[in-house]
Design a protein around this motif. Sequence first.
Motif, PDB file in Angstrom:
ATOM      1  N   ALA A   5      -5.032   9.409   0.370  1.00  0.00           N
ATOM      2  CA  ALA A   5      -3.670   9.698   0.810  1.00  0.00           C
ATOM      3  C   ALA A   5      -3.335   8.879   2.049  1.00  0.00           C
ATOM      4  CB  ALA A   5      -3.517  11.186   1.090  1.00  0.00           C
ATOM      5  N   LEU A   6      -4.347   8.741   2.926  1.00  0.00           N
ATOM      6  CA  LEU A   6      -4.117   7.997   4.165  1.00  0.00           C
ATOM      7  C   LEU A   6      -3.726   6.555   3.900  1.00  0.00           C
ATOM      8  CD1 LEU A   6      -6.764   8.893   6.897  1.00  0.00           C
ATOM      9  CD2 LEU A   6      -4.332   8.518   7.225  1.00  0.00           C
ATOM     10  N   THR A   7      -4.311   5.984   2.840  1.00  0.00           N
ATOM     11  CA  THR A   7      -4.039   4.567   2.595  1.00  0.00           C
ATOM     12  C   THR A   7      -2.558   4.338   2.297  1.00  0.00           C
ATOM     13  OG1 THR A   7      -4.586   4.810   0.260  1.00  0.00           O
ATOM     14  CG2 THR A   7      -6.353   4.140   1.733  1.00  0.00           C
ATOM     15  N   PHE A   8      -1.918   5.335   1.714  1.00  0.00           N
ATOM     16  CA  PHE A   8      -0.483   5.173   1.433  1.00  0.00           C
ATOM     17  C   PHE A   8       0.316   5.104   2.730  1.00  0.00           C
ATOM     18  CE2 PHE A   8       0.049   5.445  -3.126  1.00  0.00           C
ATOM     19  CZ  PHE A   8      -1.207   5.883  -3.533  1.00  0.00           C
ATOM     20  N   ALA A   9      -0.225   5.737   3.773  1.00  0.00           N
ATOM     21  CA  ALA A   9       0.482   5.694   5.052  1.00  0.00           C
ATOM     22  C   ALA A   9       0.603   4.267   5.554  1.00  0.00           C
ATOM     23  CB  ALA A   9      -0.257   6.565   6.073  1.00  0.00           C
ATOM     24  N   SER A  10      -0.356   3.409   5.110  1.00  0.00           N
ATOM     25  CA  SER A  10      -0.322   2.034   5.604  1.00  0.00           C
ATOM     26  C   SER A  10       0.899   1.283   5.076  1.00  0.00           C
ATOM     27  CB  SER A  10      -1.599   1.300   5.188  1.00  0.00           C
ATOM     28  OG  SER A  10      -1.624   1.180   3.780  1.00  0.00           O
ATOM     29  N   LEU A  11       1.534   1.842   4.054  1.00  0.00           N
ATOM     30  CA  LEU A  11       2.723   1.162   3.510  1.00  0.00           C
ATOM     31  C   LEU A  11       3.871   1.135   4.530  1.00  0.00           C
ATOM     32  CD1 LEU A  11       2.584   2.433  -0.168  1.00  0.00           C
ATOM     33  CD2 LEU A  11       2.040   0.147   0.682  1.00  0.00           C
ATOM     34  N   ILE A  12       3.651   1.829   5.647  1.00  0.00           N
ATOM     35  CA  ILE A  12       4.625   1.749   6.728  1.00  0.00           C
ATOM     36  C   ILE A  12       4.798   0.300   7.194  1.00  0.00           C
ATOM     37  CG2 ILE A  12       2.999   2.128   8.628  1.00  0.00           C
ATOM     38  CD1 ILE A  12       5.146   3.898   9.927  1.00  0.00           C
ATOM     39  N   PHE A  13       3.727  -0.504   7.055  1.00  0.00           N
ATOM     40  CA  PHE A  13       3.826  -1.928   7.413  1.00  0.00           C
ATOM     41  C   PHE A  13       4.862  -2.630   6.547  1.00  0.00           C
ATOM     42  CE2 PHE A  13      -0.703  -1.339   8.823  1.00  0.00           C
ATOM     43  CZ  PHE A  13      -0.441  -1.458  10.171  1.00  0.00           C
ATOM     44  N   VAL A  14       4.879  -2.244   5.262  1.00  0.00           N
ATOM     45  CA  VAL A  14       5.845  -2.854   4.331  1.00  0.00           C
ATOM     46  C   VAL A  14       7.263  -2.527   4.778  1.00  0.00           C
ATOM     47  CG1 VAL A  14       6.614  -2.959   1.940  1.00  0.00           C
ATOM     48  CG2 VAL A  14       4.178  -2.626   2.465  1.00  0.00           C
ATOM     49  N   LEU A  15       7.459  -1.238   5.048  1.00  0.00           N
ATOM     50  CA  LEU A  15       8.798  -0.809   5.467  1.00  0.00           C
ATOM     51  C   LEU A  15       9.190  -1.503   6.764  1.00  0.00           C
ATOM     52  CD1 LEU A  15       8.581   3.014   4.637  1.00  0.00           C
ATOM     53  CD2 LEU A  15       9.348   1.120   3.200  1.00  0.00           C
ATOM     54  N   TYR A  16       8.222  -1.622   7.653  1.00  0.00           N
ATOM     55  CA  TYR A  16       8.475  -2.293   8.927  1.00  0.00           C
ATOM     56  C   TYR A  16       8.913  -3.731   8.684  1.00  0.00           C
ATOM     57  CZ  TYR A  16       7.476  -4.648  13.342  1.00  0.00           C
ATOM     58  OH  TYR A  16       7.561  -5.431  14.452  1.00  0.00           O
ATOM     59  N   ARG A  17       8.173  -4.398   7.829  1.00  0.00           N
ATOM     60  CA  ARG A  17       8.500  -5.792   7.543  1.00  0.00           C
ATOM     61  C   ARG A  17       9.909  -5.917   6.948  1.00  0.00           C
ATOM     62  NH1 ARG A  17      10.513  -9.707   6.608  1.00  0.00           N
ATOM     63  NH2 ARG A  17       9.774 -11.707   5.836  1.00  0.00           N
ATOM     64  N   GLU A  18      10.297  -4.871   6.208  1.00  0.00           N
ATOM     65  CA  GLU A  18      11.594  -4.942   5.539  1.00  0.00           C
ATOM     66  C   GLU A  18      12.712  -4.358   6.384  1.00  0.00           C
ATOM     67  OE1 GLU A  18      12.109  -6.739   2.831  1.00  0.00           O
ATOM     68  OE2 GLU A  18       9.985  -7.237   3.082  1.00  0.00           O
ATOM     69  N   GLY A  19      12.448  -4.028   7.613  1.00  0.00           N
ATOM     70  CA  GLY A  19      13.537  -3.650   8.493  1.00  0.00           C
ATOM     71  C   GLY A  19      13.430  -2.291   9.132  1.00  0.00           C
ATOM     72  N   LEU A  20      12.385  -1.535   8.830  1.00  0.00           N
ATOM     73  CA  LEU A  20      12.217  -0.234   9.467  1.00  0.00           C
ATOM     74  C   LEU A  20      12.076  -0.430  10.972  1.00  0.00           C
ATOM     75  CD1 LEU A  20      11.729   2.828   8.772  1.00  0.00           C
ATOM     76  CD2 LEU A  20       9.296   2.299   8.999  1.00  0.00           C
ATOM     77  N   SER A  21      12.654   0.495  11.701  1.00  0.00           N
ATOM     78  CA  SER A  21      12.600   0.358  13.152  1.00  0.00           C
ATOM     79  C   SER A  21      11.163   0.293  13.655  1.00  0.00           C
ATOM     80  CB  SER A  21      13.315   1.551  13.788  1.00  0.00           C
ATOM     81  OG  SER A  21      13.004   1.603  15.151  1.00  0.00           O
ATOM     82  N   GLY A  22      10.952  -0.590  14.610  1.00  0.00           N
ATOM     83  CA  GLY A  22       9.633  -0.730  15.198  1.00  0.00           C
ATOM     84  C   GLY A  22       9.165   0.512  15.917  1.00  0.00           C
ATOM     85  N   TYR A  23      10.116   1.408  16.251  1.00  0.00           N
ATOM     86  CA  TYR A  23       9.723   2.657  16.919  1.00  0.00           C
ATOM     87  C   TYR A  23       8.797   3.478  16.053  1.00  0.00           C
ATOM     88  CZ  TYR A  23      13.139   1.792  20.565  1.00  0.00           C
ATOM     89  OH  TYR A  23      13.825   1.245  21.607  1.00  0.00           O
ATOM     90  N   PHE A  24       8.942   3.339  14.740  1.00  0.00           N
ATOM     91  CA  PHE A  24       8.057   4.106  13.861  1.00  0.00           C
ATOM     92  C   PHE A  24       6.596   3.732  14.087  1.00  0.00           C
ATOM     93  CE2 PHE A  24      11.994   4.961  11.712  1.00  0.00           C
ATOM     94  CZ  PHE A  24      11.809   6.236  11.182  1.00  0.00           C
ATOM     95  N   LEU A  25       6.372   2.403  14.236  1.00  0.00           N
ATOM     96  CA  LEU A  25       5.011   1.954  14.507  1.00  0.00           C
ATOM     97  C   LEU A  25       4.531   2.474  15.861  1.00  0.00           C
ATOM     98  CD1 LEU A  25       4.686  -1.758  13.331  1.00  0.00           C
ATOM     99  CD2 LEU A  25       3.870   0.317  12.232  1.00  0.00           C
ATOM    100  N   ILE A  26       5.442   2.323  16.862  1.00  0.00           N
ATOM    101  CA  ILE A  26       5.056   2.732  18.220  1.00  0.00           C
ATOM    102  C   ILE A  26       4.815   4.232  18.276  1.00  0.00           C
ATOM    103  CG2 ILE A  26       5.859   2.865  20.609  1.00  0.00           C
ATOM    104  CD1 ILE A  26       7.404   0.239  20.035  1.00  0.00           C
ATOM    105  N   PHE A  27       5.759   4.964  17.659  1.00  0.00           N
ATOM    106  CA  PHE A  27       5.572   6.422  17.685  1.00  0.00           C
ATOM    107  C   PHE A  27       4.351   6.852  16.878  1.00  0.00           C
ATOM    108  CE2 PHE A  27      10.255   6.905  18.791  1.00  0.00           C
ATOM    109  CZ  PHE A  27       9.974   7.235  20.100  1.00  0.00           C
ATOM    110  N   GLY A  28       4.133   6.129  15.786  1.00  0.00           N
ATOM    111  CA  GLY A  28       2.925   6.428  14.984  1.00  0.00           C
ATOM    112  C   GLY A  28       1.674   6.234  15.823  1.00  0.00           C
TER     113      GLY A  28
END
Lengths: 630, 421
Positions: free
Chosen positions: B169-192
Amino acid sequence: MNPFFARRYVIQGIFIAAAIIIIVRLFYLQVINDKYLLSANNNVLRRITIYPARGVILDRNNKILVQNEPVYDLMVIPREVKPFDTLEFCRLLEITKARFDKQFKKARNQSIYRASVFEKQLSARVFAAFQEKLYQFPGFYAQNRTVRYYPDSLAAQFLGYIGEVNDKIIEKSNGFYSKGDYIGISGVERSYEDLLRGQRGVQNLMVDAFSRPKGHFADGKYDTLAVSGEGLQSSLDLELQRLGEELMRNKIGSIVAIEPSSGEILAFVSSPSYDPNLMVGRQRGNNYMKLLNNPYKPMFIRPIQAEYPPGSIFKVINALVAQQFGLITNSTTYVCGGGYRYGNRVMGCTHVHGPMNLTQSIQYSCNTYYGYTFNKMIDHAGMKTVKAYQRWQEAVAQFGIGSKLNIDLPNERKGLLPTADYYTKRWGGETWSSGFNISLSIGQGELGITPLQMANVMAIVANRGYYYNPHLIKAIGTKKIIKPEYTKRNNVGIDRKYFDAVIEGMSRVVNQPGGTAVYSKIPDIEMCGKTGTVQNPHGADHSVFVAFAPRVNPKIAIAVVVENSGFGATWSAPIASLLVEKYLKDSISRPPAYKTRITQASLLPAVKQKLQPKPTGKVDSGKIKTTVKP
Amino acid sequence: MSNVRPRNIFFNVDRVSLYIFLALCLIGWINIYAAVYDPEKANAFDLGTNYGKQLIFIITACLLGTFILLLDVKIFSTFSPLFYLVSLFLLMLVLVIGRNVGGNQAWIPIGSFRLQPSEFAKFSTCLVLAQYLSTSTIKNKSWKTTLQAGAIIGIPVVLILMQPDVGSALTFASLIFVLYREGLSGYFLIFGFLGIVLFILSLLLSKLILISGIVLLIGLILTQLRNRKQWIRPIILSTIGSILFIFSVDFTYNNILKPHHRNRIDVLLGKVEDLRGEGYNVNQSKIAIGSGRIFGKGFLQGTQTKYDFVPEQSTDFIFCTVGEEWGFIGSIVVVGLYLFLLLRIIFIAERQRSTFSRVYGYGVASILFCHFALNLGMTMGLVPVIGIPLPFISYGGSSLWGFTVLLFILLRLDANRMGII
């Protein structure tokens, strides 16, 4: 161009950062910190000590005195233990449930992954029953070792015993011994420890996570083989020893028999004895305490540790020394009027013997004769008393009295033979004379002689003037090496010719009707002996008899001491005669009743408070004040 | 298939990735062989052993890869919703008929092999995410798109958590990188990231100290930022958020995590020393890796793994064998290969003309990265013990096939990068 194109660098950066963190961590684990290599070796390497078989000890006829017997240490790896029937387990091992719980808890506390000893030294009998069911108890396995086994349960004090090394020994040995090793604690086991113990071997095994051996580290490059201990051949005659212990049953005392031509000890009985097998195995601790607390002190090695005034048998030495000094001859005659008078005192004699020559003085054990003789040696030797006494003392010392004979056993006592200085000090000047210590003439007073020394004196007389240091081990190892100090002939400084009259007297003691030990005459063998009855203010007299046989070309010299048993002729002399006959003829011609009278007699003194062992376990029966009767 | 003829497909495949794939498979096989090596019955092709089976897995993986390269490139985008739905179906099916192995109901038995649906959910989720994002774009304020993308990821995560396989399940969390690359706010990474830090700190420190520390820090920042009023509100909000988060940690820790998860975290943080219980695996793993020193003990010379001191030695803890037998040098080679592969995949992703391929490429990179970082981190005691395999190296058919499909779909897309999907 995608508006978020630059974000690829952030993501790449994160990947690279993670890889760097991992590499730094690897660098720390694999290059900087070396504790993991040590842990890995700890995990895998097991240094297994291979215990060598201890040397076997044989008697002079190659019969086994002590050998090794396999025992089994039951080991347990707590983690691998699965539920099982503990009641069955305890029943098979012959232990209680409480014991089981205690041992299991102990093992768990040590480690649940590593094997630890659950129960030590299971006998082959117990283990055989257990082994059939071993598969029902996963996590348990057996490791075999050897322990001492004494097939005939004889010669306990001679053989001694072994025990696990303690911290003090380990420390003193500079790392030679380590925990779990056995070491000789007394007897031959101790004095020949270096030879008997052999050499430990080491196996560097690699084991898996379940402690299962997986092979030798570096293909066994660092392994060594165990080398068994050297076998020893003792000089003891097993059958003679057996008879000696049988005859001494329920008596306190010693028997020492020596082969005069070699100094080899043929029998070495210390009574009461004990079964040496008691000092082996799981009950050893209890048995040891019982023996230690036994009022008759079976742990006391009487033949080399008990010192007695020799009594009449000392007259033999005085007769020889006086002849050598040229002060008497075999025809010197003194008239016994029932005692020796010195100053206004009298040293009594048992009879009014009338005129006595040298041979007769031995035959009849005349005190008067030796009073005169001693007086002549000390007061009329043409020199100052102190000088004369010193000469006498040195001559007597040549017989091995007052010094250790260096037998191959630990804790030999040297006995007591006072020097001139002792008397000078005691009497406050050099003005003393033979009257001050006239009791030395008849083996009384400040004299202490061990049974071993008594037997050795007989060996000297049998050899007519020399002896070999008495010893118990006649050959070491397969090459039958004998220690050089035991092949050295010790001359006692008495000319051969002076022995004739003395030996004639000793022969008459046994063989001439009217001799004090004629009851102990052996058919077809001319045994020469001398009785002694040592008065003991603490109880009944000690019975002493020394002898050698046959008169021509003697094969055995013997000393028998039976404490608190009365006349020398009553107990000691018959015992000696039976042993001598057994040794020389291998059978006993006298009727069985002769022997059973002795074996069935119980001559143990009543236990008194003073016989209770002192905390040190030392005994000073040699210092018991005694007076002497012929 | 318009402008690329089939005979050119293999010519167009990214050789670098292919070689790294083969190299990692080979390294995996060698180390599995070493881990279970038994000198008494050493036969490299014994199908009863792990290395014998792995050889079959590798060959079938290669066949599978070849097969994927031969497929029409349009299949992936067209059928991605179907793949996704099938994966979800399998994930539900496994909850019903799955076999429970080691506490996780993650396996569907098929004959003598076992299928792990979560491995297949990985690439299908990536595909459908790519499909979704190639039609919509995540903008800063497009919460709807973000939430929908999050849902695509979230549904399989929930199903996998029901097994419950926290690692996968944790590995799916890494897909946040994909979203980030596609425009997700960088705050998600920082807050994560801050969330993880706060989580650890709140387990280590008492709440009072932690909260007063945060308040102090924020107060300090606020005094410095007096002139920029627009910052004040978000900072105060995030402060309140983090304080709430701290209180939620206890709840998560005590009620959501299972006891063995809690123990593993405690061991990692050094709160308990338990070298014989929960800490045993990691300690033995560190010993195995650490005892390799610089040059390693040499092939088949490792003792810690071969003699079963390290559990799961051919699956999750396979890196121990690498570390022990090949040392620091060998470990660096493996880490380097992974890093190189990850960067190469990003490079491949970025050279795609279609958003679909690029998103998919980042999905592959994210999932591989997650496995790589968490697995190695776990064997070295950097992260709690999470049962996830090391891609291409760990023993296991499902995981090898899953990663192969994941990678080869990208290679297939890349071979056709000049085409339009």
